[in-house]
Design a protein around this motif. Sequence first.
Motif, PDB file in Angstrom:
ATOM      1  N   GLU A 126       0.590  -0.972  -0.463  1.00 50.31           N
ATOM      2  CA  GLU A 126       0.548   0.160  -0.050  1.00 50.31           C
ATOM      3  C   GLU A 126       1.308   1.220  -0.605  1.00 50.31           C
ATOM      4  O   GLU A 126       0.300   2.135  -0.853  1.00 50.31           O
ATOM      5  CB  GLU A 126      -0.621  -0.126   1.158  1.00 50.31           C
ATOM      6  CG  GLU A 126      -1.575   1.397   1.406  1.00 50.31           C
ATOM      7  CD  GLU A 126      -2.610   1.167   2.571  1.00 50.31           C
ATOM      8  OE1 GLU A 126      -3.002   2.291   2.550  1.00 50.31           O
ATOM      9  OE2 GLU A 126      -2.448  -0.133   3.002  1.00 50.31           O
ATOM     10  N   LEU A 127       1.965   1.689   0.833  1.00 48.22           N
ATOM     11  CA  LEU A 127       2.377   2.472   0.923  1.00 48.22           C
ATOM     12  C   LEU A 127       3.967   2.545  -0.429  1.00 48.22           C
ATOM     13  O   LEU A 127       3.620   3.517  -0.436  1.00 48.22           O
ATOM     14  CB  LEU A 127       4.203   2.523   2.406  1.00 48.22           C
ATOM     15  CG  LEU A 127       3.217   2.964   3.310  1.00 48.22           C
ATOM     16  CD1 LEU A 127       3.037   4.958   3.192  1.00 48.22           C
ATOM     17  CD2 LEU A 127       1.957   2.305   4.236  1.00 48.22           C
ATOM     18  N   LEU A 128       4.176   1.294  -0.593  1.00 51.02           N
ATOM     19  CA  LEU A 128       4.702   1.370  -2.050  1.00 51.02           C
ATOM     20  C   LEU A 128       4.183   2.236  -3.374  1.00 51.02           C
ATOM     21  O   LEU A 128       4.865   2.697  -3.751  1.00 51.02           O
ATOM     22  CB  LEU A 128       5.261   0.429  -3.330  1.00 51.02           C
ATOM     23  CG  LEU A 128       6.441  -0.652  -1.749  1.00 51.02           C
ATOM     24  CD1 LEU A 128       7.115  -1.915  -2.504  1.00 51.02           C
ATOM     25  CD2 LEU A 128       7.584   0.280  -1.894  1.00 51.02           C
ATOM     26  N   LYS A 129       2.974   2.121  -3.201  1.00 49.47           N
ATOM     27  CA  LYS A 129       1.843   2.358  -4.551  1.00 49.47           C
ATOM     28  C   LYS A 129       1.711   4.323  -3.735  1.00 49.47           C
ATOM     29  O   LYS A 129       1.648   4.614  -4.948  1.00 49.47           O
ATOM     30  CB  LYS A 129       0.684   1.942  -4.382  1.00 49.47           C
ATOM     31  CG  LYS A 129       0.820  -0.109  -4.669  1.00 49.47           C
ATOM     32  CD  LYS A 129      -1.192  -0.042  -5.291  1.00 49.47           C
ATOM     33  CE  LYS A 129      -0.940  -1.497  -5.511  1.00 49.47           C
ATOM     34  NZ  LYS A 129      -1.908  -2.292  -5.330  1.00 49.47           N
ATOM     35  N   ALA A 130       1.657   4.290  -2.368  1.00 53.54           N
ATOM     36  CA  ALA A 130       1.692   5.671  -2.330  1.00 53.54           C
ATOM     37  C   ALA A 130       2.560   6.291  -2.294  1.00 53.54           C
ATOM     38  O   ALA A 130       2.011   7.919  -3.430  1.00 53.54           O
ATOM     39  CB  ALA A 130       0.728   6.055  -0.846  1.00 53.54           C
ATOM     40  N   VAL A 131       3.800   5.881  -2.576  1.00 48.13           N
ATOM     41  CA  VAL A 131       5.058   7.234  -3.136  1.00 48.13           C
ATOM     42  C   VAL A 131       5.446   6.602  -4.226  1.00 48.13           C
ATOM     43  O   VAL A 131       6.259   7.714  -4.613  1.00 48.13           O
ATOM     44  CB  VAL A 131       6.338   6.654  -1.943  1.00 48.13           C
ATOM     45  CG1 VAL A 131       6.370   6.697  -0.250  1.00 48.13           C
ATOM     46  CG2 VAL A 131       6.806   5.322  -2.742  1.00 48.13           C
ATOM     47  N   GLY A 132       4.598   6.331  -5.272  1.00 46.83           N
ATOM     48  CA  GLY A 132       4.654   6.013  -6.770  1.00 46.83           C
ATOM     49  C   GLY A 132       5.544   5.087  -6.797  1.00 46.83           C
ATOM     50  O   GLY A 132       6.347   5.716  -8.239  1.00 46.83           O
ATOM     51  N   ILE A 133       5.500   3.935  -6.340  1.00 50.95           N
ATOM     52  CA  ILE A 133       6.180   3.209  -7.482  1.00 50.95           C
ATOM     53  C   ILE A 133       6.372   2.860  -8.539  1.00 50.95           C
ATOM     54  O   ILE A 133       4.731   2.001  -7.842  1.00 50.95           O
ATOM     55  CB  ILE A 133       7.124   2.257  -6.055  1.00 50.95           C
ATOM     56  CG1 ILE A 133       7.502   2.708  -5.523  1.00 50.95           C
ATOM     57  CG2 ILE A 133       7.670   0.909  -6.338  1.00 50.95           C
ATOM     58  CD1 ILE A 133       9.160   3.671  -5.584  1.00 50.95           C
ATOM     59  N   PRO A 134       6.245   2.515  -9.994  1.00 54.86           N
ATOM     60  CA  PRO A 134       5.579   1.803 -10.483  1.00 54.86           C
ATOM     61  C   PRO A 134       5.755   0.768 -10.390  1.00 54.86           C
ATOM     62  O   PRO A 134       6.549  -0.086 -10.193  1.00 54.86           O
ATOM     63  CB  PRO A 134       5.642   2.069 -12.081  1.00 54.86           C
ATOM     64  CG  PRO A 134       7.528   2.358 -11.383  1.00 54.86           C
ATOM     65  CD  PRO A 134       7.648   3.136 -10.319  1.00 54.86           C
ATOM     66  N   GLN A 169      18.318  -2.467  -7.401  1.00 59.49           N
ATOM     67  CA  GLN A 169      17.326  -3.225  -8.435  1.00 59.49           C
ATOM     68  C   GLN A 169      16.936  -1.516  -9.080  1.00 59.49           C
ATOM     69  O   GLN A 169      15.994  -1.443  -9.706  1.00 59.49           O
ATOM     70  CB  GLN A 169      16.703  -4.076  -8.267  1.00 59.49           C
ATOM     71  CG  GLN A 169      17.716  -5.143  -8.505  1.00 59.49           C
ATOM     72  CD  GLN A 169      16.361  -6.767  -8.608  1.00 59.49           C
ATOM     73  OE1 GLN A 169      16.004  -7.084  -7.200  1.00 59.49           O
ATOM     74  NE2 GLN A 169      15.727  -7.403  -9.683  1.00 59.49           N
ATOM     75  N   PHE A 170      16.507  -0.840  -7.848  1.00 58.18           N
ATOM     76  CA  PHE A 170      16.175   1.024  -8.369  1.00 58.18           C
ATOM     77  C   PHE A 170      17.170   1.825  -8.205  1.00 58.18           C
ATOM     78  O   PHE A 170      18.338   1.500  -8.300  1.00 58.18           O
ATOM     79  CB  PHE A 170      15.522   0.725  -6.498  1.00 58.18           C
ATOM     80  CG  PHE A 170      14.147   0.165  -5.974  1.00 58.18           C
ATOM     81  CD1 PHE A 170      12.859   0.632  -6.215  1.00 58.18           C
ATOM     82  CD2 PHE A 170      14.537  -0.889  -5.787  1.00 58.18           C
ATOM     83  CE1 PHE A 170      11.149   0.003  -5.800  1.00 58.18           C
ATOM     84  CE2 PHE A 170      13.610  -2.084  -5.599  1.00 58.18           C
ATOM     85  CZ  PHE A 170      11.509  -1.490  -5.599  1.00 58.18           C
ATOM     86  N   SER A 171      16.623   2.478  -8.805  1.00 57.18           N
ATOM     87  CA  SER A 171      17.074   4.056  -9.214  1.00 57.18           C
ATOM     88  C   SER A 171      17.279   4.984  -7.806  1.00 57.18           C
ATOM     89  O   SER A 171      16.944   4.674  -7.084  1.00 57.18           O
ATOM     90  CB  SER A 171      16.242   4.810  -9.966  1.00 57.18           C
ATOM     91  OG  SER A 171      15.034   5.391  -9.314  1.00 57.18           O
ATOM     92  N   GLY A 172      18.240   5.676  -7.220  1.00 55.91           N
ATOM     93  CA  GLY A 172      18.533   6.716  -6.585  1.00 55.91           C
ATOM     94  C   GLY A 172      17.545   7.168  -6.269  1.00 55.91           C
ATOM     95  O   GLY A 172      16.547   7.275  -4.493  1.00 55.91           O
ATOM     96  N   GLY A 173      16.550   8.213  -7.342  1.00 56.90           N
ATOM     97  CA  GLY A 173      15.463   8.634  -6.740  1.00 56.90           C
ATOM     98  C   GLY A 173      14.033   7.116  -6.032  1.00 56.90           C
ATOM     99  O   GLY A 173      13.297   8.184  -5.432  1.00 56.90           O
ATOM    100  N   MET A 174      14.081   6.576  -7.233  1.00 55.09           N
ATOM    101  CA  MET A 174      13.305   5.033  -6.447  1.00 55.09           C
ATOM    102  C   MET A 174      13.501   4.888  -5.029  1.00 55.09           C
ATOM    103  O   MET A 174      12.379   4.442  -4.207  1.00 55.09           O
ATOM    104  CB  MET A 174      13.430   4.024  -7.575  1.00 55.09           C
ATOM    105  CG  MET A 174      12.618   4.312  -8.563  1.00 55.09           C
ATOM    106  SD  MET A 174      10.735   4.214  -8.674  1.00 55.09           S
ATOM    107  CE  MET A 174      10.506   6.382  -9.165  1.00 55.09           C
TER     108      MET A 174
END
Length: 343
Positions: free
Chosen positions: A135-143, A155-160
């Motif tokens: 739920e929180l990953l979706k809330a912060v805009g993780i595609p 596996q994530f970029s710096g912004g992610m």
Amino acid sequence: MSEPLLDVRDLRTEFSTDDGIVRAVDGVSFKVEPGQVLGIVGESGSGKSVTCLTVMGLNDPKFAVSSGEVLFRGEDLLKVSKSRLREVRGNEIAMIFQDPMTSLNPVHKIGRQLAEAVVLHEDVSRKQAYARALELLKAVGIPRAERRIDDYPHQFSGGMRQRVMIAMALINNPDLIIADEPTTALDVTTQAQILALLKRLQEDFGSAVIMITHDLGVVAEVADDVIVMYAARIVERGAVRSIFNEPRHPYTWGLMGSLPRLDVNVERLYQIPGQPPSLLNPPVGCRFHPRCAFAMPVCREKDPRLEATSGDPAHEEACHLDGETKSREAAALVATLTAGAVV
């Protein structure tokens, strides 16, 4: 008037080093109200981060000694037990660090790390904790959060990764979030996205936020009030609008004068002369006087008090300059900064 969420009183933190005692925080006092966004700005080494690490109880007790009071809902966090402090950290007060790669465990999946933060503080099943993490990953805009929850930090970029850190800070609905330079290692576009995300989530979740930064532009974007720190002390504080419309301390003038502009052709940005003083042996009197173009003999002898002198009781500064000079220089700086701006 209601009790502040956080009330820091005369906070002092000293570190023992081979060269002597470093007074990293020296008599700092401030309050944070529920839902408020407070910006703390200053150069590296001014005491911003140590102040908040002391609030969180994260300084190494073998080297650091703190005094004063850190009242969180009336409870002094400097005096509580270690177990009580662990209950508060991550649950009632959360922190977003500036380098998510060193804050996230590289050998555990993102979902596990987020779920652990829930299980540690709440009586829920692992399945419920994972549902909250998603739920929180979706809330912060993780595609594609359903897939990314099983990825590793690398596996994530710096912004992610920074978005993951924000999710981790929010996952237990804390009343206070401390963000320590959360956009420092990011490119300008990603910085803007993270700041917009923080602002939106702060409004949605209702958490108070302390934003630590060296960038007054960041403060102008997200904060309600601002504290300007120099050499372990507060030199100016007030509402963001008041600070930007009428800055009253020469150090604040220097910080504002060094802001880059896109709408005005400036060949060279202003640079505050000299270097911040050593906190092993800070200057006598005003600590900024060796770098101040307005320094007077009294500045080298007497330490100025932090007090309201501009007609606004909520706007305080520690400076010996007379009010006429402060108003004149503030007006000149603001005029320069707003030249060519579209209102």
